[in-house]
Write an enzyme that holds these catalytic residues in place. Sequence first.
Site, PDB file in Angstrom:
ATOM      1  N   GLU A 108      12.544  12.232   8.361  1.00 21.95           N
ATOM      2  CA  GLU A 108      11.819  13.082   7.411  1.00 21.95           C
ATOM      3  C   GLU A 108      12.009  14.538   7.799  1.00 21.95           C
ATOM      4  O   GLU A 108      12.084  14.845   8.995  1.00 21.95           O
ATOM      5  CB  GLU A 108      10.333  12.704   7.413  1.00 21.95           C
ATOM      6  CG  GLU A 108      10.110  11.263   6.952  1.00 21.95           C
ATOM      7  CD  GLU A 108       8.642  10.846   6.932  1.00 21.95           C
ATOM      8  OE1 GLU A 108       7.770  11.646   7.346  1.00 21.95           O
ATOM      9  OE2 GLU A 108       8.369   9.705   6.504  1.00 21.95           O
ATOM     10  N   HIS A 148       5.730  11.525   2.194  1.00 23.70           N
ATOM     11  CA  HIS A 148       4.782  11.037   3.215  1.00 23.70           C
ATOM     12  C   HIS A 148       3.369  11.594   2.978  1.00 23.70           C
ATOM     13  O   HIS A 148       2.755  12.208   3.861  1.00 23.70           O
ATOM     14  CB  HIS A 148       5.263  11.399   4.628  1.00 23.70           C
ATOM     15  CG  HIS A 148       4.686  10.492   5.677  1.00 23.70           C
ATOM     16  ND1 HIS A 148       5.366  10.145   6.819  1.00 23.70           N
ATOM     17  CD2 HIS A 148       3.488   9.866   5.765  1.00 23.70           C
ATOM     18  CE1 HIS A 148       4.613   9.336   7.559  1.00 23.70           C
ATOM     19  NE2 HIS A 148       3.462   9.160   6.936  1.00 23.70           N
TER      20      HIS A 148
HETATM   21  P1  NAI Z   1      -3.357  -1.955  10.715  1.00 23.98           P
HETATM   22  O1  NAI Z   1      -2.990  -2.022  12.155  1.00 23.98           O
HETATM   23  O2  NAI Z   1      -4.779  -1.993  10.315  1.00 23.98           O
HETATM   24  O3  NAI Z   1      -2.590  -3.142   9.948  1.00 23.98           O
HETATM   25  C1  NAI Z   1      -1.265  -3.507  10.229  1.00 23.98           C
HETATM   26  C2  NAI Z   1      -1.159  -5.013  10.021  1.00 23.98           C
HETATM   27  O4  NAI Z   1       0.205  -5.406  10.088  1.00 23.98           O
HETATM   28  C3  NAI Z   1      -1.906  -5.810  11.089  1.00 23.98           C
HETATM   29  O5  NAI Z   1      -2.791  -6.714  10.479  1.00 23.98           O
HETATM   30  C4  NAI Z   1      -0.791  -6.507  11.841  1.00 23.98           C
HETATM   31  O6  NAI Z   1      -1.184  -7.769  12.363  1.00 23.98           O
HETATM   32  C5  NAI Z   1       0.241  -6.658  10.768  1.00 23.98           C
HETATM   33  N1  NAI Z   1       1.610  -6.859  11.241  1.00 23.98           N
HETATM   34  C6  NAI Z   1       2.203  -6.357  12.352  1.00 23.98           C
HETATM   35  N2  NAI Z   1       3.477  -6.788  12.427  1.00 23.98           N
HETATM   36  C7  NAI Z   1       3.683  -7.566  11.344  1.00 23.98           C
HETATM   37  C8  NAI Z   1       4.805  -8.282  10.868  1.00 23.98           C
HETATM   38  N3  NAI Z   1       5.980  -8.276  11.539  1.00 23.98           N
HETATM   39  N4  NAI Z   1       4.672  -8.990   9.732  1.00 23.98           N
HETATM   40  C9  NAI Z   1       3.497  -9.028   9.067  1.00 23.98           C
HETATM   41  N5  NAI Z   1       2.391  -8.354   9.473  1.00 23.98           N
HETATM   42  C10 NAI Z   1       2.502  -7.634  10.595  1.00 23.98           C
HETATM   43  O7  NAI Z   1      -2.647  -0.648  10.167  1.00 23.98           O
HETATM   44  P2  NAI Z   1      -3.007   0.165   8.835  1.00 23.98           P
HETATM   45  O8  NAI Z   1      -4.024   1.189   9.138  1.00 23.98           O
HETATM   46  O9  NAI Z   1      -3.250  -0.773   7.744  1.00 23.98           O
HETATM   47  O10 NAI Z   1      -1.619   0.941   8.598  1.00 23.98           O
HETATM   48  C11 NAI Z   1      -0.470   0.243   8.160  1.00 23.98           C
HETATM   49  C12 NAI Z   1       0.737   1.175   8.162  1.00 23.98           C
HETATM   50  O11 NAI Z   1       0.506   2.272   7.283  1.00 23.98           O
HETATM   51  C13 NAI Z   1       1.063   1.763   9.524  1.00 23.98           C
HETATM   52  O12 NAI Z   1       2.455   1.692   9.727  1.00 23.98           O
HETATM   53  C14 NAI Z   1       0.682   3.217   9.371  1.00 23.98           C
HETATM   54  O13 NAI Z   1       1.495   4.048  10.187  1.00 23.98           O
HETATM   55  C15 NAI Z   1       0.966   3.464   7.912  1.00 23.98           C
HETATM   56  N6  NAI Z   1       0.247   4.598   7.330  1.00 23.98           N
HETATM   57  C16 NAI Z   1       0.934   5.396   6.443  1.00 23.98           C
HETATM   58  C17 NAI Z   1       0.306   6.482   5.873  1.00 23.98           C
HETATM   59  C18 NAI Z   1       1.026   7.335   4.886  1.00 23.98           C
HETATM   60  O14 NAI Z   1       0.711   8.516   4.745  1.00 23.98           O
HETATM   61  N7  NAI Z   1       1.982   6.799   4.168  1.00 23.98           N
HETATM   62  C19 NAI Z   1      -1.066   6.869   6.230  1.00 23.98           C
HETATM   63  C20 NAI Z   1      -1.734   5.900   7.101  1.00 23.98           C
HETATM   64  C21 NAI Z   1      -1.065   4.834   7.643  1.00 23.98           C
END
Ligand code: NAI
Length: 409
Positions: A269, A292
């Site tokens: 990015e 983003h």
């Molecule tokens: P979280 O940790 O609450 O949820 C992630 C989930 O993915 C967990 O339940 C985990 O068990 C699961 N997981 C891990 N590896 C996996 C796999 N190989 N297959 C299936 N499930 C798997 O995280 P949250 O807060 O929900 O965030 C998710 C993503 O969103 C993160 O990568 C974060 O960096 C991103 N994000 C992006 C933002 C943006 O501005 N676009 C803002 C906030 C978060």
Amino acid sequence: MARTSLDKNRIGFLLLENVHESAVAELAAAGYDQVTCLPEALPEDELIARLADARFLGIRSRTRVTRRVIEASPRLVAVGCFCIGTDQVDLAAASDHGVAVFNAPFSNTRSVAELVVAEAILLLRGVPARNVGCHRGAWLKSARDAHESRGKTLGIVGYGAIGSQVSVLAEALGMHVVYHDIEPKLPLGNALALSNLDAVLATSDVVTLHVPDTPETRGLIGAAELARMRPGAVLLNASRGTVVDLDALADALRGGHLAGAAVDVFPAEPRSPGDEFTSPLRGLDNALLTPHIGGSTVEAQANIGGEVARKLVMYSDNGTTTASVNFPEVALPGHPGAHRLLHVHRNVPGILSRINGVFSAGGINVSAQYLQTRDRLGYVVVDCDAASSEAALQELRDIEGTLRCRVLF
Ligand code: NAI
């Protein structure tokens, strides 16, 4: 209001990178008014100089809190990351020196979920290409390939904070929700857990990715996975840029296997607004691209300010470390009438008995004790007679392996 060993007007907070004013309001409400706010990130030497006077540091993503910064700042008690990520802090160094690190993992969850649901609707209606068409003077008025979301299947990969919020919002639209997570997760509403990724890809009209960046999720969606998606399905990625092979996605969009995609995160990015954004998806009318911004809303910024400031206040006021990124987590009750000693130490054998020795040898009455360890850190909290706390503090500080020690009145 809880009192601390230092008067609150001697406890300095340094907040960098335009941390939201809600943080200052939260600190002020808790009685902390020695708050210095600066708009920019500081380079290492300047940060070290500023931390000579501050016990709490608040940063966003651009300030690097290196081992050198932590080692040169013996007064630093905690770092608050007013954002989600904590890569910018050397967490190992913070743990080595007993500095607690906090962040705001849930403050922008709703913002991301809302954007994803909105984009799913726009993609199902083919809005991105029709929008571009209008800008070019074309009038793509037709119901062809335009669908309601109601009754369609949404597949969520990663059913964590964001994924499960998307699940709730999508069901409110009348969508069927399926999901896959590597951990067992409680399905919300009528959502259905599927045992593997392929099952989600094969059954969903909309696939949305909400996994973290791990070795397993890098390249999780490549050409083979895209081919397993239903013809005419759409893909959304607002998780991490490493999760999707964008060349393969561009091929799937160009070839028509996928009807559209919404992508908010990219493997590389631009570092600043002036830098050019490059991507194989540029120029594809059915790709909805955003810089983003999934979590970037006014509400999320305000939530982050309040959430992280509250965590810093709790740690300063009563020693609670709930939801710390690197610290043993302890949720502590108040300590009316007693003084509270907080002892952070290397997690090595024998320290607890030496701590207890200080109290038994001194005949100091202990009204409560809490102990928690995490990796290389131990955290002991002792509520004791007010008259004896200062003497105990001196002795606790002398115990080998002590990293930080303070008393709360
Ligand atoms: P979280 O940790 O609450 O949820 C992630 C989930 O993915 C967990 O339940 C985990 O068990 C699961 N997981 C891990 N590896 C996996 C796999 N190989 N297959 C299936 N499930 C798997 O995280 P949250 O807060 O929900 O965030 C998710 C993503 O969103 C993160 O990568 C974060 O960096 C991103 N994000 C992006 C933002 C943006 O501005 N676009 C803002 C906030 C978060």
